[in-house]
Write an enzyme that holds these catalytic residues in place. Structure first.
Site, short mmCIF file in Angstrom:
data_model
loop_
_atom_site.label_atom_id
_atom_site.label_comp_id
_atom_site.label_asym_id
_atom_site.label_seq_id
_atom_site.Cartn_x
_atom_site.Cartn_y
_atom_site.Cartn_z
N ASP A 140 -55.42 -35.94 36.84
CA ASP A 140 -56.70 -36.09 36.16
C ASP A 140 -56.75 -37.41 35.40
OD1 ASP A 140 -57.44 -33.56 37.03
OD2 ASP A 140 -56.78 -32.56 35.20
N LYS A 141 -57.93 -37.91 35.20
CA LYS A 141 -58.12 -39.18 34.50
C LYS A 141 -57.38 -39.21 33.17
CE LYS A 141 -61.75 -41.97 32.29
NZ LYS A 141 -63.21 -42.08 32.03
#
Length: 303
Positions: A140-141
């Site tokens: 995930d970012k």
């Protein structure tokens, strides 16, 4: 362009399951809606079948489908913290805030853009967005840490098979709100996309994808805990949902944790710490991404 992939069914433990569900939930190649949108044709043991057909252990599956709409990924001069590199792969310590692959709203500044600048386009099929340019798995970012990339199609498939078979070992570190009920254990649930918020996933009963996470408490603070998390499955947002489900959401998680005034300025405290995987030519390796400064600072200030 049409893409063709072949698989052998070997993980159903004698049960039968619809082929579209097997492709989406077990192989995780395409979702059930993508199978239709990309004109997928499925063959079981050499015979074309409908997506409602069931499969069982031992069946051979061939899948043909249209490639994703081409995304023009541009090389960008972005510094990378390279943990390990050889002729086939590169292992990177991804910083928090970096998106792995271009998508709507994030067409630049991604790991894929940086990969092209540092390692080039290799021998990847330039129309096959499933492998280009070398992205094997995602973080995930807002999750930092170790991520492995492939420099050519053969290395990509070699690594991808291990993720599909769920034999890759990963360990994450997280700082969570509150204290776990036990010092170690296993969280086992089913997960499905949240009906009220399509960006989120939720624990469900009966349906959804099976998800399993081992945890161990490493250190307890006044109102938070440092925990080690080892996903035994690789579901989207799995660790974040499981921590919320336990009543100990990850501090700073923008989706699954309510804002806490005391920690309002803290970004998500989730870090991919180690990765154990077999790499081409050199066998099984363990890669390690050092504890990031945001973790060190939190521990200093709360000890």
């Amino acid at each position: 362009m049409r893409i063709n992939k072949q698989f052998k069914v070997d993980n159903l433990n004698l049960q039968e399951i619809r082929i579209d569900k097997y492709i989406s939930d077990y192989l995780e190649i395409l979702t059930r809606s993508q199978l239709k949108a990309r004109d997928a044709k499925v063959y079981i043991n050499g015979k074309e079948v409908k997506l409602s057909r069931t499969v069982r252990d031992g069946d051979s599956i061939d899948i043909e489908y249209d490639s994703a709409p081409e995304v023009d990924i541009k090389p960008e001069k972005i510094d990378l913290d390279i943990i390990y590199e050889d002729e086939n792969i590169a292992v990177v310590n991804k910083p928090q805030g970096m998106v792995v692959h271009p998508a709507a709203g994030n067409f630049g500044g991604t790991l894929a853009n940086a990969f092209l600048y540092h390692f080039g386009d290799g021998d990847f099929d330039k129309e096959d967005d499933d492998v280009r340019p070398g992205i094997v798995h995602r973080l995930d970012k807002d999750t930092s840490g170790v991520i492995i990339t492939a420099k050519n199609s053969l290395a990509h498939e070699f690594l991808s098979q291990q993720f599909r078979k769920k034999i890759v070992k990963k360990k994450y570190l997280a700082i969570v709100k509150g204290k776990m009920r036990t010092q170690e254990g296993v969280i086992e649930t089913n997960l499905a996309r949240d009906r009220n918020n399509r960006k989120k996933f939720s624990v469900v009963t009966g349906k959804g994808k099976e998800a399993s996470t081992s945890f161990r408490v490493l250190k307890e603070f006044e109102d938070t805990s440092l925990v080690s998390l080892e996903p035994e499955t690789g579901r989207t947002h799995q660790l974040r949902v499981h921590m919320q489900h336990c009543g100990c959401p990850i501090i700073g998680d923008p989706l699954y944790s309510r804002k806490i005034a005391k920690y309002d300025e803290i970004t998500m405290m989730l870090h991919a710490y180690t990765l154990i995987i077999e790499i081409p030519m050199y066998g099984i390796k363990k890669f390690h991404a050092p504890l990031p400064e945001r973790f060190k600072k939190f521990v200093r200030e709360n000890s």
